[in-house]
Motif scaffolding. Structure first.
Motif, PDB file in Angstrom:
ATOM      1  N   UNK A  36      24.772  -6.116 -31.016  1.00  0.00           N
ATOM      2  CA  UNK A  36      23.967  -6.701 -29.941  1.00  0.00           C
ATOM      3  C   UNK A  36      22.935  -7.619 -30.595  1.00  0.00           C
ATOM      4  N   UNK A  37      22.706  -8.740 -29.940  1.00  0.00           N
ATOM      5  CA  UNK A  37      21.751  -9.700 -30.502  1.00  0.00           C
ATOM      6  C   UNK A  37      20.876 -10.253 -29.389  1.00  0.00           C
ATOM      7  N   UNK A  38      19.575 -10.251 -29.650  1.00  0.00           N
ATOM      8  CA  UNK A  38      18.602 -10.863 -28.741  1.00  0.00           C
ATOM      9  C   UNK A  38      17.724 -11.768 -29.594  1.00  0.00           C
ATOM     10  N   UNK A  39      17.917 -13.088 -29.425  1.00  0.00           N
ATOM     11  CA  UNK A  39      17.222 -14.031 -30.290  1.00  0.00           C
ATOM     12  C   UNK A  39      17.740 -13.888 -31.712  1.00  0.00           C
ATOM     13  N   UNK A  40      16.804 -13.733 -32.668  1.00  0.00           N
ATOM     14  CA  UNK A  40      17.206 -13.558 -34.056  1.00  0.00           C
ATOM     15  C   UNK A  40      17.447 -12.099 -34.403  1.00  0.00           C
ATOM     16  N   UNK A  41      17.115 -11.190 -33.513  1.00  0.00           N
ATOM     17  CA  UNK A  41      17.239  -9.760 -33.790  1.00  0.00           C
ATOM     18  C   UNK A  41      18.680  -9.296 -33.579  1.00  0.00           C
ATOM     19  N   UNK A  42      19.242  -8.619 -34.580  1.00  0.00           N
ATOM     20  CA  UNK A  42      20.601  -8.094 -34.518  1.00  0.00           C
ATOM     21  C   UNK A  42      20.542  -6.573 -34.627  1.00  0.00           C
ATOM     22  N   UNK A  43      21.343  -5.903 -33.781  1.00  0.00           N
ATOM     23  CA  UNK A  43      21.413  -4.449 -33.829  1.00  0.00           C
ATOM     24  C   UNK A  43      22.883  -4.040 -33.932  1.00  0.00           C
ATOM     25  N   UNK A  44      23.130  -3.022 -34.761  1.00  0.00           N
ATOM     26  CA  UNK A  44      24.497  -2.570 -35.022  1.00  0.00           C
ATOM     27  C   UNK A  44      24.634  -1.112 -34.612  1.00  0.00           C
ATOM     28  N   UNK A  45      25.801  -0.780 -33.991  1.00  0.00           N
ATOM     29  CA  UNK A  45      26.029   0.578 -33.500  1.00  0.00           C
ATOM     30  C   UNK A  45      27.399   1.067 -33.978  1.00  0.00           C
ATOM     31  N   UNK A  46      27.409   2.287 -34.463  1.00  0.00           N
ATOM     32  CA  UNK A  46      28.648   2.958 -34.863  1.00  0.00           C
ATOM     33  C   UNK A  46      29.161   3.707 -33.640  1.00  0.00           C
ATOM     34  N   UNK A  47      30.361   3.363 -33.203  1.00  0.00           N
ATOM     35  CA  UNK A  47      30.906   3.924 -31.963  1.00  0.00           C
ATOM     36  C   UNK A  47      32.110   4.818 -32.237  1.00  0.00           C
ATOM     37  N   UNK A  48      32.112   5.978 -31.610  1.00  0.00           N
ATOM     38  CA  UNK A  48      33.237   6.907 -31.702  1.00  0.00           C
ATOM     39  C   UNK A  48      33.520   7.437 -30.301  1.00  0.00           C
ATOM     40  N   UNK A  49      34.789   7.540 -29.973  1.00  0.00           N
ATOM     41  CA  UNK A  49      35.150   8.084 -28.656  1.00  0.00           C
ATOM     42  C   UNK A  49      35.187   9.606 -28.741  1.00  0.00           C
ATOM     43  N   UNK A  50      34.354  10.251 -27.969  1.00  0.00           N
ATOM     44  CA  UNK A  50      34.283  11.715 -27.918  1.00  0.00           C
ATOM     45  C   UNK A  50      35.280  12.204 -26.867  1.00  0.00           C
ATOM     46  N   UNK A  51      36.383  12.781 -27.338  1.00  0.00           N
ATOM     47  CA  UNK A  51      37.442  13.214 -26.416  1.00  0.00           C
ATOM     48  C   UNK A  51      36.973  14.375 -25.533  1.00  0.00           C
ATOM     49  N   UNK A  52      36.166  15.248 -26.113  1.00  0.00           N
ATOM     50  CA  UNK A  52      35.714  16.407 -25.329  1.00  0.00           C
ATOM     51  C   UNK A  52      34.869  15.976 -24.139  1.00  0.00           C
ATOM     52  N   UNK A  53      33.985  15.012 -24.367  1.00  0.00           N
ATOM     53  CA  UNK A  53      33.111  14.548 -23.291  1.00  0.00           C
ATOM     54  C   UNK A  53      33.694  13.371 -22.516  1.00  0.00           C
ATOM     55  N   UNK A  54      34.779  12.829 -23.043  1.00  0.00           N
ATOM     56  CA  UNK A  54      35.449  11.736 -22.352  1.00  0.00           C
ATOM     57  C   UNK A  54      34.659  10.457 -22.298  1.00  0.00           C
ATOM     58  N   UNK A  55      33.878  10.189 -23.341  1.00  0.00           N
ATOM     59  CA  UNK A  55      33.091   8.952 -23.341  1.00  0.00           C
ATOM     60  C   UNK A  55      32.821   8.508 -24.773  1.00  0.00           C
ATOM     61  N   UNK A  56      32.351   7.266 -24.890  1.00  0.00           N
ATOM     62  CA  UNK A  56      32.019   6.704 -26.194  1.00  0.00           C
ATOM     63  C   UNK A  56      30.610   7.088 -26.595  1.00  0.00           C
ATOM     64  N   UNK A  57      30.470   7.543 -27.820  1.00  0.00           N
ATOM     65  CA  UNK A  57      29.163   7.890 -28.365  1.00  0.00           C
ATOM     66  C   UNK A  57      28.745   6.790 -29.340  1.00  0.00           C
ATOM     67  N   UNK A  58      27.553   6.222 -29.126  1.00  0.00           N
ATOM     68  CA  UNK A  58      27.043   5.145 -29.960  1.00  0.00           C
ATOM     69  C   UNK A  58      25.874   5.633 -30.801  1.00  0.00           C
TER      70      UNK A  58
END
Length: 270
Positions: free
Chosen positions: A37-59
């Motif tokens: 994600x980027x807003x202006x010059x600021x950049x943010x990075x997220x490690x994403x894994x799909x949690x099968x037990x909860x049925x959603x992506x964890x960032x």
């Protein structure tokens, strides 16, 4: 058609090599993916894994000290896109190459009975006609004197070594036409005399074969390497339009490999 078929073959080989490289990368086994994600010059990075037990992506936010992980995930994502594109394109290229080969216009004339051939004017010169014309082209062979003791091939050619005789006889017995010590003009008007010159049955380009027979002699070895470099500088790359064989006083030519190269690269269809 031959040029297109040859280009497709080279491109497919390159894509297969890239695919093999990607599949061998350890980071391809990493779980998860990267989001940015980027807003202006600021950049943010997220490690994403799909949690099968909860049925959603964890960032999970990756701070600056975990940029190495971000780079690996980004590289993996790039590899996955390249891999996906190759998996889509490669089968199409291979199928097109097969179709071009199967629908080779030359075959429509070459496969006809002689009685029908006599009645037909081909729309273009066939490959075999071009080969015959190439073989009939006169040339002045290497003027450098050979040894006083003649080494003669089964075709009656005088060559410079026993190994060259064996190679020449092997090519002849396999039905592969060649020219012996035909001059080749390189960039800068440098002239070399390849041991053997062939006409590639697919691309109709000339292919050159050099045999280096004294590789345990340091001076000879250095001259051989310099010669290979000269070929490369003029666009004749080793393994493509330049084929080589080597031997020394203790290591002999791998004739099984020579025969395989002849069958795969130089053999003309009968």
């Amino acid at each position: 058609m031959a040029d297109l078929e040859n280009e497709l073959r080279k491109r497919a080989e390159k894509l297969r090599a890239v695919k093999s490289f990607i599949e061998g990368q350890p980071l391809m086994a990493m779980e998860g993916w990267l989001e940015t994600r980027q807003r202006g010059a600021a950049k943010r990075y997220y490690y994403c894994i799909y949690d099968r037990d909860r049925g959603r992506t964890v960032r999970k936010y990756l701070p600056r000290d975990q940029r190495g992980l971000a780079k690996e995930l980004a590289q993996k994502g790039y590899y996955k896109k390249v891999q996906f594109a190759i998996d889509r394109c490669l089968p199409l290229m291979e199928e097109l190459g097969r179709r071009i080969h199967e629908e080779d216009i030359d075959k429509f004339y070459d496969d006809l009975p002689d009685a029908r051939k006599a009645l037909i004017q081909p729309v273009m010169m066939t490959k075999k006609d071009r080969l015959a014309r190439w073989m009939d082209e006169p040339y002045s062979p290497n003027p450098m004197a050979k040894k006083s003791r003649a080494i003669v091939t089964n075709q009656g050619e005088i060559v410079r070594s026993k190994s060259e005789k064996i190679l020449a006889d092997l090519f002849h017995d396999a039905g592969v036409p060649y020219k012996y010590e035909c001059p080749l003009r390189l960039r800068g008007d440098r002239i070399l005399y390849p041991d053997f010159t062939f006409l590639d049955p697919r691309s109709l380009e000339e292919v050159y074969w050099e045999h280096f027979g004294l590789m345990d002699d340091v001076g000879y070895m250095n001259r051989a390497l310099e010669k290979i470099k000269l070929y490369g500088r003029s666009g004749y790359r080793l393994g493509e339009r330049l084929l080589v064989s080597f031997e020394s006083s203790e290591i002999y030519i791998d004739f099984d490999l020579v025969r395989k190269t002849v069958e795969e690269r130089l053999k003309w269809p009968e």
